[in-house]
Motif scaffolding. Structure first.
Motif, PDB file in Angstrom:
ATOM      1  N   SER A   1      -3.882   3.464   2.591  1.00  0.00           N
ATOM      2  CA  SER A   1      -3.417   2.309   3.366  1.00  0.00           C
ATOM      3  C   SER A   1      -4.387   2.110   4.526  1.00  0.00           C
ATOM      4  O   SER A   1      -5.138   3.014   4.876  1.00  0.00           O
TER       5      SER A   1
ATOM      6  N   ASN B   1       0.805   5.745   0.210  1.00  0.00           N
ATOM      7  CA  ASN B   1      -0.048   6.897   0.512  1.00  0.00           C
ATOM      8  C   ASN B   1       0.369   8.195  -0.178  1.00  0.00           C
ATOM      9  O   ASN B   1      -0.173   9.251   0.125  1.00  0.00           O
TER      10      ASN B   1
ATOM     11  N   GLN C   1       0.560  -0.274   6.709  1.00  0.00           N
ATOM     12  CA  GLN C   1       0.210  -0.784   5.382  1.00  0.00           C
ATOM     13  C   GLN C   1       0.232  -2.306   5.362  1.00  0.00           C
ATOM     14  O   GLN C   1       1.044  -2.942   6.015  1.00  0.00           O
TER      15      GLN C   1
ATOM     16  N   GLN D   1       0.860  -1.186   0.000  1.00  0.00           N
ATOM     17  CA  GLN D   1       0.000   0.000   0.000  1.00  0.00           C
ATOM     18  C   GLN D   1       0.893   1.232   0.000  1.00  0.00           C
ATOM     19  O   GLN D   1       2.055   1.168   0.393  1.00  0.00           O
TER      20      GLN D   1
END
Lengths: 481, 469
Positions: free
Chosen positions: B101, B95, B121, B93
C-alpha cells in the motif's frame, strides 16, 4: 469470384475495381445463410453490413482515403464489445446486452474500414474448449459437422474455415484461439500478453488472456495483427511493441533457426496421427534448414492444474458483476430480498461457468489462498523461468496444438477433467505470456491437425516468419462444406 | 484500559478525475447517475486506468504522516456483493502479503502522545445508497453511482487512543493536515468519514461504523464506553460485533449484517500493473509539497516573533496561512498575523464567505504597512478592511472614500478636542481629579474624528489642556 480469397488478393481486387465490397459482402451473407443451419458459427449477424459496404464502395469510387481493409468481412467473438450490436458472451446473463462502446480492437478494425459481419459463437464467457457450452447451442466443425470445432473461439474458427468471413478475432485464455484454429484447419495466433488491448474484451481471466486473430493464412494473420496491436490508453497492461510491420519479410525462411521440440508434448497421451503429423512437421523444418532439438519443459505437467486454479480465481471475481441489476436479462426484482435475488438470477449461468465460479471462490477463500492460489502462482513463475531458459538455447518451440483429433459433439461433455486436459499443450503460453501460433498442417481421417510454434515475448515477427515457412510447404484440401 | 483505533476514509477531493476513469472526482453537483462511464459502472469489457496523480497525493499524505513508502505499490480486489458496488468487488490495497500500500508504519504526535499509523491505502469509493426513511424500514433503495470510483485514502491507525478526547484532537489535526497538504477538503459532505473500533479492559473489540460527521465519532465512542462498562459491571460478555451509529437517537445499534464473518477473498488486481515508486518522486514531493503545519507554526513563533496562540490559529488553517504567506513582507508579519486572526474573524469563517472574499494579499500588505507607518489607525484599519472585503477596491481609494486618513494636522485635532471639552464639561471637571476619566475623553475625540486621530497624540493634547485649565 471465390470467397476463398486471401487478404492481399481481396484488397488488390478492390483497388483495381474488379470487385466491390458490396458484392463480396452480399456473397458472404449468402454463404452464411446457406451454411449456418449446419454450423452455427454466429450468434448474431450485422444487419447493416450491406449498407456499410456501400459506404466504403462510395469512398473507393470517389477516390477518397480508404482504410486498409477495404470493407472485408470480419467476424468478432461475441465476448468482444461492439457498439450497437449485442455482445452476449453466449450467456443468458447477457442475452440482450448491447455495449455502449466498441472494444479498442473493434474500433481499430472499423477505422480501417473492416466490416463486422457478425458476432461469433463461443463457450459461455469463453469457458470451455469445444464451444458446446454456448447458451445458444454448439457450433459444428465444417470438416465434419458431427464433430466439435474446438473452443472457446469455436465460432471464429468455423466462420473463417467455412468462408463465412475473411478473418476473425477470438480470445485465448488457455488455448481458445489455437484450439479451434487447429480443429478447423485455420491459422490462429495468441499474441504476447499486453501486445493487444483487452479494452472491450469481457474479462474471464484478465492476467492470462489475449485477443488473437484467426485467418486462413499466416500472411492474413500478420495483416490483422498490424491493425490491432499496440499500446492503448484504455488498457494499463498493454506494452510498447515498437510498431513493427508484421507483414514485411515474412519470406525470410527458417534457415539456421534453432527449434526446440517440447518432449512432454509429443510423447505419451498424444494421438498417433497427431504424433506422426508432428514428426513430419519437424522433418519439414529440418529440410528448410532449421535445427530441431528436443527440449524439456517439465513444469508444463502442472500447467493445467495451475491454470484452472488461477483462471477460475480471476473468473470468480470478474464475473461477480453479473448481478442483473444494471443490465442483463429480463427478470423482475419483485418479491426478492437482495441476496436471494442475486443467487436466483445467477443460477442462470451455465454448468461450466458455475463450476469455475465455485472453484475460483474456493481457492481464494481464507485458509486456502496459500494452498492453491499462491501455489499456482509459483507454478506459473516456474513455467516462465523454464521458458526463459529454453529461449536462451532455441529461437522457437514446437508442439502439436491439440494432443488429439477433433471428437464428436457430446462425446466428452460429461467429463470436464478430460476437456480440461485438452489444453495441456497450449496453456504454457498463457501462463507465461509468450506468443504462440497454430498452423494447419495435415488432415487425418478427414479431420484437421495443427502444429503449434512458440516464441519468446514480443517475438511475433519471428514466430510469423517460421509459421509462414511451414504453411508454404502444405497443400491442404478445401473445406468440404 | 480502553483502546481505540480508527479507520479514516478521506476522499482526495482535490483531484480532477476519479481513480480509474475520467469522470469528475467532484460528484456532488451532478444529477443522480450522470457522472458515470463504462469504467466506473464496471460494464463488461471495461478496464481501470489508474489516475497517476492520486498516487502522488496519497504519497504526499504518507510522507506527512511519517509513513514508509514501499518501492512498489500494487492493488488488490476486495470481493463482496453489495448494490453500491458496480463490479461487486472494490479495488483497494492490501498488506497481508507484504507492504504494497502507498504508506505503512507511520506516526503522528498529539500532545506528546504517539499515534501510530498502521497503513494508508488508496482505493475507490463505492456508489451511494439512498433509502426512503431509515435503512431498516425502507421500502425501496435507490442507488446513485456518481460517487463510484471516487479516489480516497483509508488511513488506519493502531489502537493507540485511550479516550475519545484524544480521538477528537487527532481528527482535528488530521483534518487540518489533509487540507494544508492540498489533498482534500475534509469539510465537504462525506469527504472525511471515520469508523472506530473500541475495546475496554478484557472486552472484545467492537467496530463502530456509519458515523456521518467526524465530530460525532467522539459521541459514539463515549456512548460505547458507557455501554460496554455497564455490560461489564453486570458480568455480561461484550460480543465482538459491528455497530452502527444512529445519528437521530445518538446511540450505537448492533448491525444486522454479519460483516465480521465475511471473507473478502483478497487477491491481486492484475489489470493495474505494479507501480514503481521512484526515490526521485519521493524526494521531489518532499521538496515541493506544502510546508507542514508544525513547521509553519515554529517559523511564525521563532522567526517572526508572532505570539504562540496567534501562530497556532494562523498555521493550522490553510486559508489563513496561505493568505499570510502571500501577503507579508519582512517588516509587517506581526501586523498581518493580527489582521488575519482578529480583524478577519466573522468575515472568513465559512467556505462560502471565503469564496466570496474580495480581499487580495496586496490589500493586506498595504493595510499593515499603513497602520505601521501611522498613516491610519488600527481602528480605521479595521473599517478599511471591512470595506475591502465587500468591494475589493484598492486601499488608497477606500481610505479617501471613507475619509479614514490620519488627522495629522494638529489644529483640526485641537479643534475637535475643544469641541469635546465644551460638550463634556462634567467629564472635564471630573478628569481633573480622576485621571481614569481622561480615557473617556480620548474616546469621545476618537469618535468625533471617526477614529482617524492618533490616540497618543490626542492624549498628550488633552493632558496639556487639562493642566492649563
Amino acid at each position: 469470384m471465390t470467397l476463398s480469397i486471401s487478404i492481399s488478393q481481396y484488397t488488390q481486387k478492390l483497388r483495381d475495381g474488379e470487385l466491390s465490397s458490396e458484392e463480396f459482402i452480399a456473397q458472404t451473407l449468402e454463404r452464411i445463410n446457406n451454411v449456418e443451419k449446419n454450423l452455427h458459427a454466429f450468434i448474431s449477424i450485422n444487419e447493416n453490413a450491406i449498407d456499410q459496404a456501400k459506404q466504403i464502395d462510395k469512398k473507393i469510387k470517389a477516390k477518397e482515403k480508404v482504410g486498409a481493409c477495404f470493407g472485408m468481412p470480419i467476424s468478432i467473438k461475441d465476448n468482444i464489445c461492439t457498439k450497437g450490436m449485442k455482445t452476449t458472451c453466449a450467456s443468458k446473463m447477457l442475452e440482450d446486452f448491447v455495449a455502449p462502446y466498441d472494444a479498442t480492437v473493434v474500433s481499430k478494425l472499423k477505422s480501417e474500414d473492416a466490416i463486422i459481419i457478425g458476432k461469433a459463437n463461443l463457450d459461455e464467457f469463453a469457458m470451455g474448449s469445444t464451444t458446446e457450452y454456448s447458451y445458444f447451442g454448439p457450433s459444428r466443425n465444417p470438416w465434419n459437422t458431427d464433430y466439435v470445432p474446438g473452443g472457446s473461439s469455436g465460432g471464429s474458427g468455423v466462420s473463417v474455415s467455412a468462408l463465412e468471413c475473411i478473418a476473425s478475432l477470438g480470445s485465448d485464455t488457455g488455448g481458445s484461439v489455437r484450439s479451434p484454429a487447429s480443429f478447423c484447419s485455420v491459422v490462429g495466433l495468441k499474441p504476447t500478453y499486453g501486445l493487444i488491448s483487452r479494452y472491450g474484451l469481457v474479462s474471464f481471466a484478465n492476467s492470462i488472456e489475449q485477443i488473437g486473430p484467426l485467418a486462413r493464412t499466416v500472411e492474413d494473420v500478420a495483416f490483422i495483427l498490424n491493425i490491432i496491436a499496440g499500446r492503448d490508453s484504455h488498457d494499463n497492461t498493454t506494452i510498447e511493441n515498437g510498431t513493427p510491420d508484421y507483414t514485411k519479410d515474412l519470406d525470410v525462411g527458417v534457415s539456421g533457426k534453432k527449434i526446440g521440440i517440447i518432449s512432454e508434448m509429443v510423447g505419451e497421451g498424444v494421438d498417433k496421427d497427431v504424433q506422426s503429423s508432428t514428426k513430419h512437421a519437424i522433418s519439414t523444418f529440418e529440410k528448410l534448414g532449421a535445427q530441431c532439438i528436443p527440449i524439456s519443459i517439465d513444469s508444463a505437467e502442472h500447467s493445467v492444474a495451475a491454470y484452472y486454479t488461477l483462471a477460475s480465481a480471476e473468473a470468480s471475481s470478474n464475473l461477480a458483476r453479473f448481478d442483473n441489476l444494471r443490465y442483463g436479462y429480463d427478470f423482475s426484482v419483485e418479491g426478492y430480498e437482495y441476496n436471494s435475488y442475486i443467487s436466483k438470477v445467477r443460477s442462470s449461468l451455465g454448468p461450466e461457468v458455475t463450476r469455475r465460479m465455485l472453484l475460483g471462490t474456493f481457492v481464494l477463500s481464507a485458509g486456502y489462498y496459500g494452498k492453491y492460489y499462491q501455489k499456482a502462482q509459483k507454478v506459473r513463475s516456474l513455467i516462465k523461468s523454464q521458458l526463459d531458459e529454453s529461449f536462451k538455447k532455441v529461437d522457437l518451440l514446437l508442439a502439436p496444438t491439440m494432443p488429439i483429433l477433433p471428437f464428436k459433439i457430446g462425446e466428452k461433455i460429461d467429463d470436464p477433467l478430460k476437456i480440461y486436459l485438452l489444453d495441456i499443450n497450449t496453456i504454457i503460453a498463457n501462463l507465461s505470456g509468450i506468443p504462440a501460433i497454430s498452423v494447419p498442417y495435415s488432415i487425418a481421417n478427414g479431420l484437421p491437425i495443427g502444429i503449434q510454434l512458440f516464441a519468446n515475448s514480443l517475438q511475433e515477427k519471428q514466430l510469423l516468419q517460421s509459421a509462414h515457412a511451414l504453411q508454404k510447404t502444405t497443400n491442404l484440401p478445401g473445406v468440404p462444406i | 484500559m480502553t483502546k481505540i483505533g480508527l479507520e479514516i476514509h478521506c476522499q482526495l477531493t482535490k483531484l480532477e478525475s476519479k481513480l480509474f476513469c475520467s469522470c469528475k472526482a467532484d460528484y456532488r453537483s451532478f444529477e443522480p447517475n450522470s457522472n458515470i462511464c463504462p469504467v466506473c459502472m464496471g460494464l463488461p469489457g471495461s478496464l481501470p486506468i489508474l489516475n497517476k496523480k492520486s498516487v502522488e497525493k496519497a504519497a504526499m499524505l504518507s510522507i506527512a504522516l511519517g509513513c514508509k513508502i514501499p518501492p512498489k505499490i500494487g492493488f488488490f480486489r476486495k470481493n463482496y456483493f453489495y448494490p453500491d458496488l458496480p463490479k461487486n468487488f472494490q479495488i483497494t490495497q492490501y498488506n497481508a502479503y507484504g507492504p504494497t500500500s502507498i504508506g505503512y508504519d507511520g506516526m503522528i504526535m498529539i500532545e506528546d502522545k504517539e499515534i501510530r499509523i498502521r497503513r494508508i491505502q488508496l482505493e475507490e469509493d463505492p456508489g451511494r445508497l439512498v433509502y426512503s426513511g431509515s435503512s431498516e424500514k425502507t421500502q425501496i433503495t435507490l442507488v446513485d453511482y456518481n460517487r463510484a470510483g471516487t479516489p480516497l485514502v483509508e488511513i488506519v491507525t493502531e489502537p493507540d487512543f485511550e479516550n475519545p478526547k484524544q480521538v477528537r484532537i487527532f481528527l482535528n489535526i488530521l483534518a487540518d493536515l489533509v487540507e494544508n497538504l492540498g489533498v482534500a477538503d475534509p469539510y465537504l459532505e462525506g469527504a472525511f468519514r471515520v469508523d472506530g473500533n473500541i475495546s475496554i479492559e478484557k472486552g472484545n473489540r467492537v467496530e463502530i461504523k456509519n458515523v456521518g460527521s467526524f465530530r460525532d465519532i467522539e459521541k459514539a465512542l463515549h456512548f460505547e464506553i458507557t455501554r460496554q462498562q455497564s455490560l461489564a459491571e453486570r458480568g455480561i460478555l461484550i460480543p465482538a460485533e459491528t455497530r452502527h451509529w444512529d445519528e437521530a437517537r445518538k446511540i450505537t445499534v448492533s448491525s444486522r449484517s454479519k460483516e465480521e464473518e465475511q471473507d473478502y477473498r483478497y487477491f491481486p488486481e492484475e489489470d493495474i500493473p505494479k507501480i514503481i515508486i521512484e526515490k526521485t518522486l519521493i524526494d521531489n514531493l518532499k521538496k515541493t509539497m506544502p510546508e507542514s503545519i508544525m513547521s509553519k507554526k515554529e517559523k511564525y513563533i521563532n522567526k517572526y516573533g508572532i505570539p504562540t496562540q496567534v501562530a497556532e490559529v494562523l498555521s493550522s488553517d490553510k486559508f489563513y496561512s496561505d493568505l499570510f504567506e502571500q501577503s507579508h513582507t519582512e517588516k509587517n508579519t506581526k501586523e498581518i498575523a493580527n489582521l488575519i486572526t482578529t480583524d478577519l474573524k466573522g468575515f472568513a469563517d465559512t467556505k462560502e464567505q471565503r469564496e466570496q472574499l474580495k480581499l487580495t494579499p496586496k490589500h493586506l500588505c498595504d493595510l499593515a504597512d499603513s497602520i505601521l507607518s501611522n498613516k491610519i489607525t488600527r481602528a480605521s484599519g479595521k473599517m478599511a478592511l471591512q470595506e475591502i472585503l465587500k468591494t475589493g477596491k484598492p486601499l488608497s481609494e477606500v481610505i479617501s472614500s471613507l475619509d479614514l486618513g490620519h488627522v495629522d494636522d494638529e489644529s483640526s485635532l485641537v479643534k475637535a478636542i475643544d469641541e469635546v471639552f465644551t460638550e463634556e464639561q462634567k467629564a472635564v471637571s471630573e478628569a481633573k481629579q480622576n485621571p481614569d476619566t481622561i480615557n473617556y475623553l480620548v474616546g469621545k475625540v476618537m469618535r468625533k474624528t471617526k477614529g482617524k486621530s492618533d490616540p497618543s497624540l490626542t492624549l498628550d493634547i488633552i493632558r496639556k489642556k487639562l493642566d492649563s485649565q
